[in-house]
Design a protein around this motif. Structure first.
Motif, PDB file in Angstrom:
ATOM      1  N   ASP A 154       0.834  -1.144  -0.032  1.00 43.61           N
ATOM      2  CA  ASP A 154      -0.213   0.143  -0.040  1.00 43.61           C
ATOM      3  C   ASP A 154       0.832   1.336   0.025  1.00 43.61           C
ATOM      4  N   VAL A 155       0.755   2.103  -0.993  1.00 45.32           N
ATOM      5  CA  VAL A 155       1.540   3.420  -0.949  1.00 45.32           C
ATOM      6  C   VAL A 155       0.906   4.403   0.305  1.00 45.32           C
ATOM      7  N   PRO A 156       1.572   5.080   0.976  1.00 45.53           N
ATOM      8  CA  PRO A 156       1.080   5.816   2.156  1.00 45.53           C
ATOM      9  C   PRO A 156       0.258   7.014   1.216  1.00 45.53           C
TER      10      PRO A 156
ATOM     11  N   ALA B  64       0.604   9.891   1.747  1.00 43.13           N
ATOM     12  CA  ALA B  64       1.562  11.133   1.807  1.00 43.13           C
ATOM     13  C   ALA B  64       2.427  11.200   0.589  1.00 43.13           C
ATOM     14  N   ALA B  65       2.668   9.485   0.443  1.00 48.65           N
ATOM     15  CA  ALA B  65       3.727   9.389  -0.735  1.00 48.65           C
ATOM     16  C   ALA B  65       2.995   9.562  -2.230  1.00 48.65           C
TER      17      ALA B  65
ATOM     18  N   GLU C 117      -3.832  -7.027  12.614  1.00 43.55           N
ATOM     19  CA  GLU C 117      -2.526  -7.103  13.255  1.00 43.55           C
ATOM     20  C   GLU C 117      -1.937  -5.623  12.812  1.00 43.55           C
ATOM     21  N   ALA C 118      -1.094  -5.045  13.830  1.00 44.37           N
ATOM     22  CA  ALA C 118      -0.524  -3.766  13.733  1.00 44.37           C
ATOM     23  C   ALA C 118       0.715  -3.492  14.639  1.00 44.37           C
ATOM     24  N   THR C 119       1.215  -2.510  14.184  1.00 43.84           N
ATOM     25  CA  THR C 119       2.317  -2.145  15.035  1.00 43.84           C
ATOM     26  C   THR C 119       2.474  -0.842  15.505  1.00 43.84           C
TER      27      THR C 119
ATOM     28  N   ARG D 250       4.667   2.204  17.623  1.00 42.20           N
ATOM     29  CA  ARG D 250       6.136   2.488  18.139  1.00 42.20           C
ATOM     30  C   ARG D 250       6.080   3.438  19.334  1.00 42.20           C
TER      31      ARG D 250
ATOM     32  N   ILE E  41      -9.012   1.343  20.276  1.00 44.14           N
ATOM     33  CA  ILE E  41      -8.002   1.658  19.495  1.00 44.14           C
ATOM     34  C   ILE E  41      -7.651   3.055  19.671  1.00 44.14           C
TER      35      ILE E  41
ATOM     36  N   ASP F 119       2.516   6.093  11.056  1.00 42.89           N
ATOM     37  CA  ASP F 119       1.326   5.560  10.724  1.00 42.89           C
ATOM     38  C   ASP F 119       0.081   5.584  11.580  1.00 42.89           C
TER      39      ASP F 119
ATOM     40  N   LEU G  69      -8.407   0.964  12.240  1.00 39.76           N
ATOM     41  CA  LEU G  69      -8.995  -0.460  12.163  1.00 39.76           C
ATOM     42  C   LEU G  69     -10.305  -0.732  11.477  1.00 39.76           C
TER      43      LEU G  69
ATOM     44  N   LEU H 289      -0.822  -7.229  18.498  1.00 43.16           N
ATOM     45  CA  LEU H 289      -0.258  -5.676  18.238  1.00 43.16           C
ATOM     46  C   LEU H 289       1.575  -6.107  18.599  1.00 43.16           C
ATOM     47  N   THR H 290       2.200  -5.609  17.830  1.00 42.55           N
ATOM     48  CA  THR H 290       3.598  -5.372  17.848  1.00 42.55           C
ATOM     49  C   THR H 290       4.089  -4.111  18.515  1.00 42.55           C
TER      50      THR H 290
ATOM     51  N   VAL I 102       7.153  -1.477  19.369  1.00 47.73           N
ATOM     52  CA  VAL I 102       8.460  -1.452  18.989  1.00 47.73           C
ATOM     53  C   VAL I 102       8.995  -0.256  19.755  1.00 47.73           C
TER      54      VAL I 102
END
Lengths: 202, 293
Positions: B58-60, B62-63, B209-211, B213, B260, B271, B275, B288-289, B291
């Motif tokens: 998926d292209v963000p 913003a990009a 799933e999600a990450t 930070r 959420i 990001d 959900l 949920l990861t 980091v």
């Protein structure tokens, strides 16, 4: 709504009509034309650069180069090969430019966003698989650029050896040997981490 | 088959082009040669791992906005350049004509110059009109693009079409006493009419799933456990070797948006956490990861 694949958006007729209009400088047609390639171009840039920030720059640079050069595009070659050649060159130039700076963070290679998972998977298995993917992306990022480009195009993007030769502007023998050596290095790296990769439960 | 031939076969294996005969020969050699056996095993592993990496991402947003903006600007610049080129060549023509007129000192010269000027003015006007048209077009494109961007969250359920499939697979059919079943939840299943004992309740479970930070993984894990408790969910926290954590959340879908939002608050990453909960989701499982930064 279904996510359109490259082939669905641009049948040969539609694609050549859009190319014709984009050649005349029509930005709207150009955008429509490139929407079909955007996701793969970004994936290539992300695998080459290793982080979203640089990948965004590469995507922009590649799109600009394509926009400026499209009036010179020769219809007898494949548009998609031409597009990925420019994308790859934009990435390689960007990487060379950044060589003098500290190496880019590989954290950007983490999976991001929400996505469905296999509901039957254990949390441990899930975490391990995520970790394995992360390490593999890192190992790919550690390959020399030429090798990385060939391996990414072959083993992730699924291009044929012939298409890759076209994209990288190299002969088939060179492409085959880069891919073969790249795979060998990746195998060695994976072999060096048995505690992560040799788990029968995952 | 010798070791050198096995090497060629490894590439064919990666390419998915190994014939059955080659596979048999290769495996036979592997039984004699531990080194090749190891290379074969690693190649299979590498192939399986490579297949898990996505060929398209998926292209963000913003990009997407960034390159479209750059192309729009390039298009505008090249139009401007073309207009300037037009004007300067037209102006040069005027200078030449005036010069010629003066040199000849002919009576017709003023008329000639007037005509050229009229032509030039018309040309500039028409380019200006074209430019204005283009500006409209660009604006339309920008509006359309923004509309599309605004639509993006709405598109999420569609993107999660694969998710619904997962959810359907995960649908837990729980046999339950008929008395406990809400009529709306009844699912017609093949059973004999006189069985009459029980109906089934489909509890639709969706997994995501999600990450995220965070600055401090420990603190974040504790907070997520608290948040989960607050919303009557469960959080199973596992610490990972790299200092991060993997959290397995299970909760009722009605509480999803609040939970959420609370977790998104902890996220220092770029990001956005969105959900794509479906209206008919009942139970959510979230991998949920976490980091550390």
């Amino acid at each position: 709504m279904v996510v359109k694949t490259e082939a669905e958006v641009t049948g040969p007729m539609e694609e050549s009509r859009l190319i014709q209009r984009a050649m005349g400088g029509d930005a709207a047609s150009f955008n429509t034309l490139m929407e079909a390639h955007e996701r793969r171009m970004y994936a290539v840039a992300l695998r080459m650069c290793g982080n979203h920030e640089d990948a965004q720059d590469c995507l922009q640079e590649a799109m600009l180069r394509i926009y400026r050069a499209i009036s010179g595009f020769k219809a007898q070659s494949s548009f998609s090969t031409w597009v990925y050649r420019i994308t790859m060159n934009a990435c390689l130039d960007e990487l060379r430019k950044r060589k003098s700076r500290p190496s880019t963070s590989l954290d950007g290679l983490l999976d991001s966003g929400w996505s469905p998972v296999d509901g039957g998977e254990s949390p441990e298995g899930h975490a391990m698989r995520r970790e394995m993917r992360k390490m593999l992306r890192q190992y790919i990022g550690e390959l020399p650029e030429d090798m990385r480009a060939a391996v990414v195009l072959r083993d992730i993007e699924g291009y044929s050896y012939e298409e890759i030769a076209g994209i990288l502007d190299a002969n088939m023998g060179t492409v085959k040997s880069r891919i073969s050596r790249g795979r060998e290095r990746l195998r060695e790296k994976i072999g060096g981490r048995p505690e992560l990769f040799d788990r029968p439960d995952v | 088959m010798n070791c050198e031939a096995v090497k060629t076969c490894l590439d064919l294996l990666m390419d998915g082009e190994l014939t059955d005969q080659q596979r048999r020969d290769m495996e036979a050699h592997g039984r004699q040669c531990p080194e090749c056996a190891e290379a074969i095993r690693q190649t299979k592993q590498l192939k399986a791992l490579m297949e898990q990496l996505e060929p398209e991402v998926d292209v963000p947003l913003a990009a997407q906005a960034k390159w479209r903006g750059a192309v729009r600007e390039a298009a505008r610049q090249s139009r401007k350049k073309r207009l300037y080129r037009w004007i300067s060549s037209a102006a040069a023509a005027v200078v030449v004509l005036v010069g010629v007129g003066l040199a000849l000192n002919a009576r017709v010269a003023p008329k000639g110059v007037e005509t050229t000027q009229a032509v030039l003015e018309r040309a500039v006007e028409s380019e200006a009109v074209e430019e204005a048209d283009y500006a409209d077009e660009a604006e339309e494109a920008a509006v359309a693009y923004e509309a599309e961007a605004a639509e993006a969250p709405a598109r999420a359920p569609a993107k999660a079409a694969g998710m619904s499939a997962v959810a359907a697979e995960n649908a837990v059919i729980e046999a339950d006493g008929a008395a406990a079943c809400d009529e709306d939840d009844l699912i017609e299943i093949n059973r004999s009419p006189d069985a009459g004992m029980c109906a089934a309740v489909a509890q639709k479970t969706a997994a995501y799933e999600a990450t995220i930070r965070v600055k401090n993984v420990d603190a974040a894990c504790r907070q997520i456990e608290d948040i989960a408790r607050e919303y009557e969910g469960e959080a199973d926290v596992r610490r990972l070797e790299d200092g991060g954590a993997s959290i397995y959340l299970t909760l009722d879908a009605v509480n999803a948006s609040d939970l959420i939002a609370a977790i998104a608050h902890l996220n220092a990453g770029e990001d956005a956490l969105e959900l794509p909960v479906q209206p008919d989701d009942q139970v959510l499982q979230i991998m949920l990861t976490v980091v550390g930064e």
